[in-house]
Design a protein around this motif. Structure first.
Motif, PDB file in Angstrom:
ATOM      1  N   ARG A   1       0.826  -1.233  -0.240  1.00 23.55           N
ATOM      2  CA  ARG A   1       0.146   0.138   0.005  1.00 23.55           C
ATOM      3  C   ARG A   1       0.887   1.269   0.095  1.00 23.55           C
ATOM      4  NH1 ARG A   1      -2.437   2.835   4.220  1.00 23.55           N
ATOM      5  NH2 ARG A   1      -4.421   3.848   3.547  1.00 23.55           N
ATOM      6  N   ARG A   2       1.951   1.190   0.706  1.00 17.31           N
ATOM      7  CA  ARG A   2       2.884   2.377   0.702  1.00 17.31           C
ATOM      8  C   ARG A   2       3.470   2.676  -0.359  1.00 17.31           C
ATOM      9  NH1 ARG A   2       5.667   2.400   5.735  1.00 17.31           N
ATOM     10  NH2 ARG A   2       4.329   2.890   7.682  1.00 17.31           N
ATOM     11  N   GLN A   3       3.888   1.469  -0.877  1.00 19.16           N
ATOM     12  CA  GLN A   3       4.534   1.558  -2.214  1.00 19.16           C
ATOM     13  C   GLN A   3       3.761   2.273  -3.336  1.00 19.16           C
ATOM     14  OE1 GLN A   3       6.213  -2.104  -3.784  1.00 19.16           O
ATOM     15  NE2 GLN A   3       7.163  -2.568  -1.920  1.00 19.16           N
TER      16      GLN A   3
ATOM     17  N   THR B   1      -6.623   5.485  -3.675  1.00 12.14           N
ATOM     18  CA  THR B   1      -6.026   4.635  -2.619  1.00 12.14           C
ATOM     19  C   THR B   1      -6.278   3.259  -2.677  1.00 12.14           C
ATOM     20  OG1 THR B   1      -7.949   4.840  -1.151  1.00 12.14           O
ATOM     21  CG2 THR B   1      -6.573   6.781  -1.363  1.00 12.14           C
ATOM     22  N   PHE B   2      -5.903   2.426  -1.989  1.00 13.13           N
ATOM     23  CA  PHE B   2      -6.180   0.838  -1.923  1.00 13.13           C
ATOM     24  C   PHE B   2      -7.415   0.637  -1.561  1.00 13.13           C
ATOM     25  CE2 PHE B   2      -4.667  -3.340  -2.240  1.00 13.13           C
ATOM     26  CZ  PHE B   2      -5.440  -3.962  -1.306  1.00 13.13           C
ATOM     27  N   ASN B   3      -7.969   1.450  -0.517  1.00 11.82           N
ATOM     28  CA  ASN B   3      -9.439   1.199  -0.431  1.00 11.82           C
ATOM     29  C   ASN B   3     -10.518   1.579  -1.393  1.00 11.82           C
ATOM     30  OD1 ASN B   3      -8.945   0.476   2.388  1.00 11.82           O
ATOM     31  ND2 ASN B   3      -9.206   2.511   3.270  1.00 11.82           N
ATOM     32  N   SER B   4      -9.982   2.701  -2.015  1.00  9.51           N
ATOM     33  CA  SER B   4     -10.919   3.033  -3.187  1.00  9.51           C
ATOM     34  C   SER B   4     -10.908   2.097  -4.477  1.00  9.51           C
ATOM     35  CB  SER B   4     -10.636   4.544  -3.690  1.00  9.51           C
ATOM     36  OG  SER B   4      -9.195   4.527  -4.481  1.00  9.51           O
ATOM     37  N   MET B   5      -9.594   1.437  -4.701  1.00  2.96           N
ATOM     38  CA  MET B   5      -9.408   0.317  -5.523  1.00  2.96           C
ATOM     39  C   MET B   5     -10.352  -0.855  -5.411  1.00  2.96           C
ATOM     40  SD  MET B   5      -5.577   0.157  -6.653  1.00  2.96           S
ATOM     41  CE  MET B   5      -5.459  -1.623  -6.471  1.00  2.96           C
ATOM     42  N   LEU B   6     -10.246  -0.955  -4.081  1.00  3.65           N
ATOM     43  CA  LEU B   6     -11.095  -2.358  -3.386  1.00  3.65           C
ATOM     44  C   LEU B   6     -12.789  -2.021  -3.521  1.00  3.65           C
ATOM     45  CD1 LEU B   6     -10.014  -4.606  -2.184  1.00  3.65           C
ATOM     46  CD2 LEU B   6     -10.500  -3.995   0.427  1.00  3.65           C
ATOM     47  N   LEU B   7     -12.843  -0.788  -3.423  1.00  2.00           N
ATOM     48  CA  LEU B   7     -14.425  -0.219  -3.414  1.00  2.00           C
ATOM     49  C   LEU B   7     -14.924  -0.447  -4.857  1.00  2.00           C
ATOM     50  CD1 LEU B   7     -16.917   0.946  -1.894  1.00  2.00           C
ATOM     51  CD2 LEU B   7     -15.999   3.090  -2.737  1.00  2.00           C
ATOM     52  N   GLY B   8     -13.966   0.036  -5.859  1.00  4.16           N
ATOM     53  CA  GLY B   8     -14.558  -0.171  -7.090  1.00  4.16           C
ATOM     54  C   GLY B   8     -14.523  -1.534  -7.632  1.00  4.16           C
ATOM     55  N   VAL B   9     -13.645  -2.181  -7.420  1.00  5.69           N
ATOM     56  CA  VAL B   9     -13.619  -3.720  -7.766  1.00  5.69           C
ATOM     57  C   VAL B   9     -15.037  -4.330  -7.121  1.00  5.69           C
ATOM     58  CG1 VAL B   9     -12.577  -6.120  -7.460  1.00  5.69           C
ATOM     59  CG2 VAL B   9     -11.306  -4.090  -8.159  1.00  5.69           C
ATOM     60  N   GLY B  10     -15.031  -4.019  -6.074  1.00  5.96           N
ATOM     61  CA  GLY B  10     -16.445  -4.542  -5.265  1.00  5.96           C
ATOM     62  C   GLY B  10     -17.701  -4.118  -6.000  1.00  5.96           C
ATOM     63  N   CYS B  11     -17.890  -2.698  -6.612  1.00  2.56           N
ATOM     64  CA  CYS B  11     -18.804  -2.414  -7.097  1.00  2.56           C
ATOM     65  C   CYS B  11     -18.903  -3.250  -8.431  1.00  2.56           C
ATOM     66  CB  CYS B  11     -18.821  -0.781  -7.572  1.00  2.56           C
ATOM     67  SG  CYS B  11     -19.093   0.171  -6.147  1.00  2.56           S
ATOM     68  N   PHE B  12     -17.774  -3.434  -9.203  1.00  3.46           N
ATOM     69  CA  PHE B  12     -17.933  -3.979 -10.529  1.00  3.46           C
ATOM     70  C   PHE B  12     -18.521  -5.380 -10.305  1.00  3.46           C
ATOM     71  CE2 PHE B  12     -16.834  -5.230 -14.531  1.00  3.46           C
ATOM     72  CZ  PHE B  12     -16.027  -6.327 -14.618  1.00  3.46           C
TER      73      PHE B  12
END
Lengths: 96, 317
Positions: free
Chosen positions: B4-6, B86-97
Motif C-alpha cells: 500500500r505504501r509503495q 487509494t487501496f481502499n478506493s480500488m477495493l471499493l471499485g472492484v467490489g462495485c464492479f
C-alpha cells in the motif's frame, strides 16, 4: 344381430376363445400363420372362429398372426446365425 | 515497505509504473542486471532493436512515473491532499464492479427461467384441445365445458374395436378404481367414438356401461366427431371394404385434462394401469398444491369468458 358379437363383453369373450383355439391348433400343426390351405385338423375350428367373430375381426386377427410370425422368424434367424458365428459354440461353451 | 505504501509513494500516475516496478522486482537478478546495463555490445541487430524499443518504453514510463511521483509528493507535502486512488478506493471499485456483474447475471438467469417456464406452459396448453360439442350416451349435449371441475381422461375409440379399445378401457377402469381408493379422487373418464356411422348414443351406452359405471360415452354427427378429433390431434381412418363391417384405425392415446379444461399430458398403449394411476395421482397432487382459491377463481373466470384458454390454443394453430 352380428353387432352383438362385437360390442358386448360376452360376445367378445366367445370370439377370443374361438380365435385362441384355432391358432393353438395351427401351432400344433407346426404353422405360425394362416397361409394358403388350412390343415384338415383345424378346419372345424376355423369355421367356429369365423362364425364367432365378425369377418373384419377375423381378417384383423389373421394379419396380427402374420405379423407375429414374421417377427418370430426374424428372431429365430438372428439366434441361429449367432449360434454358428459367435465365438465359442453356443451348444458347448461354458457360461463365463 | 508494504504494498500500500509503495502504491501511495508512486502517486497519481503511479498505478502503471507501480505495476512496472513490481514486474521489475519479479525479474531474475540477471535480468535486472541486464536491464540496468541495457546497452550491450555484440547483440544481433533485430534483437537489439527489439530490446532497445522495449527498454526505451520502460525507461520512459519510469521517468514519467518518477517525475509524477516527485510532483505528487511535493504537492502532497504542500497542500496536505491525498491521492484519490487509494487501496481502499480500488477495493471499493472492484467490489462495485463485481456487484454489478452479479446483479446482471441474476437478472439474465431470471429472464431465461421465465422464458423457459412460459414456453413449457404454452406448448402444453396450446397444442392440444379445443371446443367441441358432442352427445353423451343419454342423448344430452356434452361440450368441452363439461370437462371443467375435475381431472378427466379422454379416450378415442369405437364400439366395434376387436381388441385394443376393450383392453385400454379395462386398463382405464382399473386405474380409476385405484385412484379412487388411494387418492380419494374421482377422475372423469370419457370415451369418444371415432365411428359415428355405427356408434349411436344407444350403442355407446350399452358399450361403456360394461367397463365402468362412471364412464361417459360420447358420439355425434360426422362433422362433430371430426372437429373434436382435430382439436385433440387424433388420427382415425376407416378401413375395410364392407360398408357395414369395417375397422377404424386410430391413435391409441389417453388424454389427461385438468379441472381448468386444459390438456396436461397423454398416455400411450405402453402404460400399465398402475403406471397410469400413479401418474394421474401425481398430477392431482400437483394441482392441489397450488392454492385452491386461485384455481377456483381461474376456473370461474374461464366459465364466464367461455374457455378463453382453449380459444387461444385454437387461434395459435
Amino acid at each position: 344381430m352380428s353387432s352383438e358379437k362385437a360390442t358386448t363383453r360376452s360376445g367378445r369373450a366367445v370370439c377370443y376363445s374361438a380365435r385362441d383355439a384355432f391358432y393353438q391348433c395351427l401351432r400344433e400343426c407346426g404353422l405360425l400363420e394362416v397361409k394358403g390351405d388350412i390343415p384338415s385338423k383345424c378346419k372345424q375350428l376355423r369355421a367356429k372362429f369365423e362364425s364367432a367373430c365378425l369377418p373384419s375381426w377375423v381378417k384383423h386377427f389373421d394379419e396380427l398372426q402374420s405379423k407375429r410370425a414374421r417377427e418370430l422368424k426374424t428372431q429365430y434367424a438372428a439366434i441361429n446365425s449367432k449360434a454358428t458365428t459367435a465365438a465359442g459354440n453356443l451348444a458347448g461353451a461354458a457360461q463365463k | 515497505m508494504s504494498l500500500r505504501r509503495q502504491a501511495l509513494a508512486t502517486g497519481r500516475l503511479g498505478l502503471r509504473a507501480f505495476a512496472e516496478t513490481q514486474q521489475q522486482q519479479l525479474l531474475h537478478p540477471w535480468q535486472q542486471a541486464a536491464a540496468a546495463a541495457w546497452r550491450q555490445p555484440a547483440r544481433s541487430l533485430q534483437l537489439a532493436h527489439a530490446q532497445d524499443a522495449a527498454w526505451t518504453r520502460l525507461a520512459m514510463v519510469r521517468g514519467f512515473a518518477a517525475e509524477a511521483g516527485q510532483a505528487a509528493a511535493a504537492s502532497g507535502k504542500g497542500t496536505g491532499k491525498k491521492s484519490p486512488i487509494t487501496f481502499n478506493s480500488m477495493l471499493l471499485g472492484v467490489g462495485c464492479f463485481l456487484a454489478v456483474v452479479a446483479v446482471a447475471q441474476n437478472k439474465a438467469q431470471q429472464k431465461v427461467e421465465g422464458m423457459m417456464q412460459r414456453s413449457q406452459e404454452v406448448v402444453g396448453k396450446a397444442a392440444v384441445g379445443g371446443p367441441f360439442t358432442l352427445t353423451d350416451q343419454d342423448g344430452k349435449p356434452f361440450t368441452n365445458e363439461n370437462l371443467l371441475g375435475k381431472f378427466s381422461v379422454l379416450y378415442f375409440g369405437f364400439t366395434h374395436c376387436p381388441d385394443i379399445c376393450p383392453d385400454e378401457l379395462e386398463k382405464l377402469a382399473e386405474a380409476l378404481d385405484t385412484i379412487e381408493a388411494e387418492a380419494k379422487y374421482q377422475v372423469r373418464p370419457v370415451f369418444i367414438s371415432v365411428d359415428p356411422q355405427r356408434d349411436t348414443p344407444k350403442a355407446v351406452k350399452a358399450y361403456v356401461k360394461e367397463f365402468h359405471p362412471r364412464l361417459i360415452g360420447l358420439t355425434g354427427s360426422e362433422e362433430a366427431v371430426k372437429a373434436c378429433s382435430k382439436a385433440y390431434r387424433v388420427y382415425f381412418h376407416k378401413t375395410g371394404d364392407s360398408e357395414t363391417d369395417y375397422l377404424v384405425d386410430h391413435s391409441i392415446i389417453m388424454y389427461l385434462i385438468d379441472p381448468a379444461g386444459e390438456f396436461v399430458t397423454f398416455y400411450g398403449k405402453n402404460f400399465t394401469a398402475r403406471q397410469l394411476a400413479d401418474s394421474i395421482m401425481q398430477h392431482i397432487a400437483k394441482w392441489g398444491d397450488s392454492s385452491a382459491a386461485a384455481q377456483e377463481a381461474a376456473a370461474a373466470a374461464r366459465l364466464k369468458t367461455g374457455t378463453a384458454g382453449s380459444q387461444e390454443g385454437l387461434a395459435q394453430r
